[in-house]
Design a protein around this motif. Structure first.
Motif, mmCIF file in Angstrom:
data_model
loop_
_atom_site.group_PDB
_atom_site.id
_atom_site.type_symbol
_atom_site.label_atom_id
_atom_site.label_comp_id
_atom_site.label_asym_id
_atom_site.label_seq_id
_atom_site.Cartn_x
_atom_site.Cartn_y
_atom_site.Cartn_z
ATOM 1 N N GLY A 116 -2.423 -13.353 7.525
ATOM 2 C CA GLY A 116 -1.539 -14.165 6.936
ATOM 3 C C GLY A 116 -0.437 -13.399 6.108
ATOM 4 N N LEU A 146 -22.074 -2.283 16.993
ATOM 5 C CA LEU A 146 -21.200 -2.514 18.493
ATOM 6 C C LEU A 146 -19.859 -2.148 18.053
ATOM 7 C CD1 LEU A 146 -22.148 -3.717 21.448
ATOM 8 C CD2 LEU A 146 -21.043 -5.790 20.543
ATOM 9 N N LEU A 170 -0.937 -19.042 7.328
ATOM 10 C CA LEU A 170 -2.413 -19.348 6.797
ATOM 11 C C LEU A 170 -2.316 -20.150 5.489
ATOM 12 C CD1 LEU A 170 -5.517 -18.504 7.322
ATOM 13 C CD2 LEU A 170 -4.824 -16.501 6.318
ATOM 14 N N HIS A 197 -20.496 -6.798 12.932
ATOM 15 C CA HIS A 197 -19.740 -6.564 11.780
ATOM 16 C C HIS A 197 -18.828 -5.648 12.027
ATOM 17 C CE1 HIS A 197 -18.656 -7.708 7.850
ATOM 18 N NE2 HIS A 197 -19.953 -8.158 7.244
ATOM 19 N N SER A 225 -7.435 -10.396 21.952
ATOM 20 C CA SER A 225 -8.235 -10.030 22.933
ATOM 21 C C SER A 225 -9.455 -10.912 23.300
ATOM 22 C CB SER A 225 -8.886 -8.586 22.508
ATOM 23 O OG SER A 225 -9.710 -7.907 23.193
ATOM 24 N N GLU A 245 -16.827 -10.128 12.714
ATOM 25 C CA GLU A 245 -16.493 -10.020 11.302
ATOM 26 C C GLU A 245 -15.601 -9.069 10.534
ATOM 27 O OE1 GLU A 245 -16.420 -12.925 9.955
ATOM 28 O OE2 GLU A 245 -17.897 -14.036 11.612
ATOM 29 N N ASN A 300 -13.122 -6.912 5.034
ATOM 30 C CA ASN A 300 -12.496 -7.194 3.501
ATOM 31 C C ASN A 300 -13.301 -8.173 2.687
ATOM 32 O OD1 ASN A 300 -11.858 -9.524 5.014
ATOM 33 N ND2 ASN A 300 -10.097 -9.467 4.080
ATOM 34 N N LEU A 323 -14.022 -15.250 15.387
ATOM 35 C CA LEU A 323 -13.497 -13.919 14.906
ATOM 36 C C LEU A 323 -12.693 -14.137 13.721
ATOM 37 C CD1 LEU A 323 -12.421 -10.864 15.377
ATOM 38 C CD2 LEU A 323 -10.386 -11.840 15.881
ATOM 39 N N THR A 324 -13.028 -13.361 12.684
ATOM 40 C CA THR A 324 -11.934 -13.279 11.486
ATOM 41 C C THR A 324 -11.558 -11.815 11.583
ATOM 42 O OG1 THR A 324 -13.189 -15.001 10.236
ATOM 43 C CG2 THR A 324 -11.834 -13.310 9.168
ATOM 44 N N GLY A 325 -10.298 -11.480 11.658
ATOM 45 C CA GLY A 325 -9.728 -10.390 11.921
ATOM 46 C C GLY A 325 -8.312 -10.275 12.183
ATOM 47 N N GLY A 365 -15.474 -2.612 18.333
ATOM 48 C CA GLY A 365 -14.778 -3.684 18.723
ATOM 49 C C GLY A 365 -14.448 -3.607 20.371
ATOM 50 N N GLN A 409 -17.518 -13.604 4.471
ATOM 51 C CA GLN A 409 -17.088 -13.886 5.938
ATOM 52 C C GLN A 409 -18.079 -14.183 6.707
ATOM 53 O OE1 GLN A 409 -14.029 -14.111 6.727
ATOM 54 N NE2 GLN A 409 -12.835 -13.393 5.461
ATOM 55 N N ALA A 467 -7.277 -8.331 17.869
ATOM 56 C CA ALA A 467 -8.584 -8.515 17.959
ATOM 57 C C ALA A 467 -8.883 -9.912 18.473
ATOM 58 C CB ALA A 467 -9.557 -8.156 16.870
#
Ligand code: NAP
Length: 460
Positions: A231, A185, A387, A155, A213, A128, A131, A204-206, A187, A136, A210
């Motif tokens: 977006g 952890l 988006l 996060h 990957s 997550e 922002n 994933l939101t990002g 990324g 999220q 990322a």
């Protein structure tokens, strides 16, 4: 990336946390996997009761939780409170509707009986962004826990106190150990979790980087991913629009969360006839916003989430200007402590420029004049992202016709792209795939199992 709270209003380090070593992560996955074996068998009513408790605690602690958001990523405090309310609403929404969304679906085969049963699949990983540190997580965790899955949440490294607070809320609400777990952890270590055979899916939101990957790691391990990425929403204003309303919403659409929304109105596209009037009014509203401490109620323009984010945005403006774009307002870092940049408008943006191709994640509006509505649609679609987007017009039927021509996951008429629990959220093109929220979000990580009943007399 260090796991740290750095207050972007002062750029000072407030708190640092240790990353979890690989053995600890393995142990957490084992506990989650065991928890799943029990949680998958619980009744919807039990899952709903847990989620309602979490939402209730969140509302009760709203002030304190909102302050954590503002401390860690600089959101104006009133907006942080709004985020807590929205997150609690989402959690309640899935508690109230999850069972209906997942009820057995009878099929109508040519003979005999068949139906679809939606069953949970196991331990899920959510990665997550900072922002919207609560929202999220809510839109990932609530539907999946309601569906009978259990979740691990990695996060963003700059919002560790928000991450711990959400885990604590689940604990206080009585969640069995392993149903909701925070992972500290970086990324770069997410792939090792995705590869673990006990992890059954990843959301994933990002950023695009990322996303690429994680999708590669999930593909390699043959498991499902849902990606909610960046977006560059077009905010189209047609000649017949109510200009006052359009300006009002353009300011909110671009400046909400100091411009750091995936669905912010990043490209303001106005037809020639009204472009000058719109621009003058838009510029007047952005000029003189009160800059200051995001904890103070009178502040209108707070810091970005980090100094790195501010520097990157200024670099994008600079590269665009070097290539011929014009700055109509702002364009600089603000000379004070903290990650502040001026409210900015740039124009004369051409294909190939940074501002044309890249996501501008902060209070920088890319302003375009176009000759007519068809040119507006073509420009809106000439983006790697897909988006959201919006169209301002008083002719709703025309708005709908044009909305259907925009290649994005969401189009709003007479409103910036927005979110609520009962509307699906997600994109197409480089903005990702899959949906969160509404009845769609809860279907992403369940097994749609066919159950078929045959009689011995049925044909082959
Ligand atoms: P980010 O750098 O991609 O970080 C998002 C999350 O991914 C963080 O937890 C981050 O961990 C992790 N991460 C970073 N690199 C990774 C990698 N190579 N493999 C696996 N995980 C990795 O994005 P951000 O800057 O925090 O967030 C802003 C972006 O999110 C913007 O592009 C925005 O548009 C997008 N966004 C999209 C939506 C949507 O619904 N479509 C909503 C909100 C935001 P670390 O913090 O440890 O690096």
């Amino acid at each position: 990336m260090a796991i740290q709270t750095i207050n972007p209003f002062t750029n000072s380090v407030v708190e640092s946390y240790e990353e979890m070593p690989p053995e600890a992560v393995k142990a957490i996955i084992s506990i989650a996997d065991e928890a799943f074996q029990h949680w998958r068998k619980t009744a919807f009513s039990e899952r709903a009761a847990l989620l309602h408790k979490v939402a209730k605690l969140m509302r009760a602690q709203s002030d304190q939780l909102a302050r954590l958001i503002t401390l860690e990523m600089g959101k104006l405090l009133a907006q942080s409170k709004g985020e807590i309310t929205l997150s609690a609403d989402i959690i309640d929404y899935y508690a109230d509707h999850g069972e209906t969304f997942l009820k057995d679906q009878p099929l109508n085969p040519t003979f005999g009986e068949a139906y679809i049963k939606s069953t949970p699949i196991g331990v899920l990983l959510g990665v997550e962004p900072w922002n919207f540190p609560f929202y999220q997580v809510a839109r990932f965790a609530a539907p999946n826990i309601m569906a009978g899955n259990v979740v691990l949440v990695k996060h963003a490294s700059n919002v560790p106190q928000c991450a711990l607070a959400i885990e604590r809320l689940f604990r206080e609400a009585g969640a069995p150990i392993g149903v909701y777990t925070n992972l500290f952890l970086s990324g770069s270590r997410v792939d090792e979790v995705v590869a673990d055979v006990r992890i059954k899916g990843v959301a994933l939101t990002g950023s695009e980087a990322a996303g690429a990957s994680i999708a590669a790691a999930a593909g390699k391990a043959l498991k499902k991913s849902v990606l909610e990425l960046g977006g560059s929403d077009a905010f189209i204003v047609l000649a017949d629009a109510d200009i006052e309303q359009a300006v009002h919403w353009a300011v909110i659409g671009r400046m909400n969360n100091t411009g750091q929304c995936c669905v912010a109105a990043k490209r303001i596209i106005v037809v020639e006839e009204i472009a000058e009037e719109f621009l003058n009014k838009f510029k007047a509203k952005l000029t003189g916003l009160k800059v200051g401490d995001p904890m103070e109620p009178q502040t209108e323009l707070g810091p970005l989430s980090s100094q790195g984010a501010a520097d990157q945005l200024i670099d994008q403006v600079k590269r665009s200007v070097d290539a011929g774009a014009k700055v109509l307002l702002g364009g600089n870092l603000i000379d004070r402590d903290g990650a502040f940049i001026e409210a900015t408008i740039i124009s004369d943006i051409k294909p190939g420029m940074a501002a044309y191709q890249e996501e501008l994640f902060g209070p920088v509006a890319a302003f375009y004049r176009v000759k007519d509505e068809q040119a507006a649609i073509e420009l809106a679609n000439d983006s790697p992202f897909g988006l959201g987007g919006s169209i301002f017009t008083q002719d709703i039927e025309k708005g709908k016709r044009l909305a259907e021509q925009i290649d994005t996951g969401m189009v709003f008429i007479n409103h910036p792209t927005w979110t609520q629990a009962d509307l699906p959220f997600g994109g197409t093109k480089r903005s990702g795939y899959g949906r969160e929220l509404s009845s769609l979000g809860i279907q992403e990580f369940v097994n749609k199992k066919l159950i078929r009943v045959s009689k011995l007399t049925d044909p082959f």
